[in-house]
Design an enzyme around this catalytic site. Structure first.
Site, PDB file in Angstrom:
ATOM      1  N   HIS A 227       0.833  -1.198   0.000  1.00 30.76           N
ATOM      2  CA  HIS A 227       0.000   0.000   0.000  1.00 30.76           C
ATOM      3  C   HIS A 227       0.873   1.255   0.000  1.00 30.76           C
ATOM      4  O   HIS A 227       0.467   2.301  -0.513  1.00 30.76           O
ATOM      5  CB  HIS A 227      -0.913   0.036   1.233  1.00 30.76           C
ATOM      6  CG  HIS A 227      -1.975  -1.006   1.232  1.00 30.76           C
ATOM      7  ND1 HIS A 227      -1.758  -2.274   1.722  1.00 30.76           N
ATOM      8  CD2 HIS A 227      -3.255  -0.977   0.801  1.00 30.76           C
ATOM      9  CE1 HIS A 227      -2.871  -2.989   1.601  1.00 30.76           C
ATOM     10  NE2 HIS A 227      -3.793  -2.228   1.042  1.00 30.76           N
ATOM     11  N   ASP A 295      -4.219  -6.533  -8.049  1.00 32.11           N
ATOM     12  CA  ASP A 295      -4.474  -5.835  -6.798  1.00 32.11           C
ATOM     13  C   ASP A 295      -4.725  -4.375  -7.157  1.00 32.11           C
ATOM     14  O   ASP A 295      -4.515  -3.942  -8.298  1.00 32.11           O
ATOM     15  CB  ASP A 295      -3.271  -5.985  -5.852  1.00 32.11           C
ATOM     16  CG  ASP A 295      -3.653  -5.849  -4.383  1.00 32.11           C
ATOM     17  OD1 ASP A 295      -4.758  -5.334  -4.101  1.00 32.11           O
ATOM     18  OD2 ASP A 295      -2.849  -6.241  -3.519  1.00 32.11           O
TER      19      ASP A 295
END
Length: 373
Positions: A227, A295
């Protein structure tokens, strides 16, 4: 925001938009001819803001004009730091899903509902608590099945038909900040992870909820958080992390690729989500024929290294069937879908990507939708 009150009046128009561009009959079989716009729309998994649907919202435009085939719901909005982005309560979520599907009946509505820390349908919104994958696996198969069954029932009741779960990451590094430390992995044993993933897939199948195993080829050994930026697992990744995929590749309909770098499978050191070598391994070596989804392309591992256009091109060239555009990173862009469609159409027009390549991915997504129906 004004709650949609004119859905019924617009169904006829919307139905035409959702259908293939042309249809021709061959004997007793209907042959659908899809346009490039149709195919591109099927590749897009899109996030948006709003707890109800209004015809003035950009997601309405994205579904109707740009033919977006899948959406993803969140409770937390990263750009504002506020909760309630798409979720405030059970009846509200059910209404939102119904509104979305009235615009596009075959829509995939996805969510991350793993249990434990990663539960978008949280107790704060009136949903039942589901234990972490690690806790349920430790308690035994009955506990795993109970959690999976409760989750599948919850999703079915509100109208969500795609869950980005189960987590197939093996707990190689218990200190991994986004897997082990959050108890998102079922176990350090690949056999146990495989068994638990199988149970989740079975229970979700029974309720008409598609499962997505993640994060291929394995995020459990990572020392960092994708992230925030690039994470290299080349020196920590172990071959045992492939076992859940190897054993369930013919069972699960969707697999998510991670943003981790793994030079054991890709000598060029590309993130798995953008790596032709790693996609080829999943397709050709393991034999996966289902939908490959990236993702979230809004994560730091991608946006810190690649422009939006380059990331889309590389993901498509790598072989991704579905591009996760959560619109839930540091900024929010209501024009993300038009931009993505324009980029992909230009890639086709200049010969960088073939229309056949786009169509092949769209057909995999349509096959998954047909399976659910």
């Amino acid at each position: 925001m004004k709650i949609l009150s004119t859905i019924a009046m617009m169904l006829a128009i919307v139905a035409c938009t959702a259908k293939p561009a042309t249809q021709a009959c061959e004997g007793d079989k209907t042959v659908a001819a899809y346009t490039l716009d149709d195919d591109i729309g099927e590749m897009l998994l899109v996030g948006f803001r709003g707890v109800a649907l209004d015809s003035t919202d950009h997601i309405w435009r994205d579904l109707t004009h740009f033919r977006v085939g899948s959406v993803i719901l969140f409770d937390y909005d990263a750009a504002t730091g506020r909760r309630g982005r798409n979720i405030t309560g059970r009846q509200q979520v059910q209404n939102l899903c119904s509104q979305l599907r009235s615009v596009r009946p075959d829509l995939l509505i996805g969510i991350d509902q793993e249990g434990g820390r990663v539960s978008r349908l949280h107790t704060r919104y009136g949903f039942p608590a589901v234990g972490t994958p690690q806790a349920s696996a430790t308690a035994g198969d009955d506990s795993v099945r109970s959690c999976a069954r409760m989750t599948a029932q919850m999703l079915q009741e509100v109208g969500i038909n795609l869950n980005f779960a189960p987590v197939a990451d093996v707990d190689v590094n218990p200190d991994c900040p986004v897997i082990g430390k959050l108890e998102r992995s079922f176990s350090a044993s690949p056999e146990r992870v495989t068994d638990c993933c199988r149970i989740w897939i079975e229970e979700q199948d029974r309720k008409g909820v598609a499962s997505c195993m993640k994060h291929f080829p394995g995020h459990g050994s990572a020392k960092g958080d994708t992230h925030k930026g690039l994470v290299d697992v080349s020196g920590t990744w172990k071959g045992i992390e492939l076992q859940p995929y190897r054993e369930l590749v013919k069972t699960v309909p969707m697999i998510m690729t991670a943003h981790v770098i793994n030079r054991q499978l890709d000598v060029d050191g590309l993130p798995a989500s953008l790596s032709p070598s790693i996609t080829a391994y999943l397709r050709d070596t393991l034999g996966f024929n289902g939908v490959i989804v990236t993702d979230d392309l809004a994560m730091g591992a991608i946006v810190n290294e690649y422009s939006f256009e380059v990331a889309l091109r590389m993901a498509i060239e790598a072989g991704a069937d579905m591009l996760c555009l959560s619109n839930n990173g540091g900024t929010y862009d209501s024009e993300m879908v038009p931009k993505a469609v324009h980029i992909i159409k230009r890639l086709v027009a200049d010969g960088t990507v073939s229309a056949e390549r786009i169509h092949a991915s769209a057909e995999r997504v349509r096959a998954l939708k047909a399976r659910l129906q």
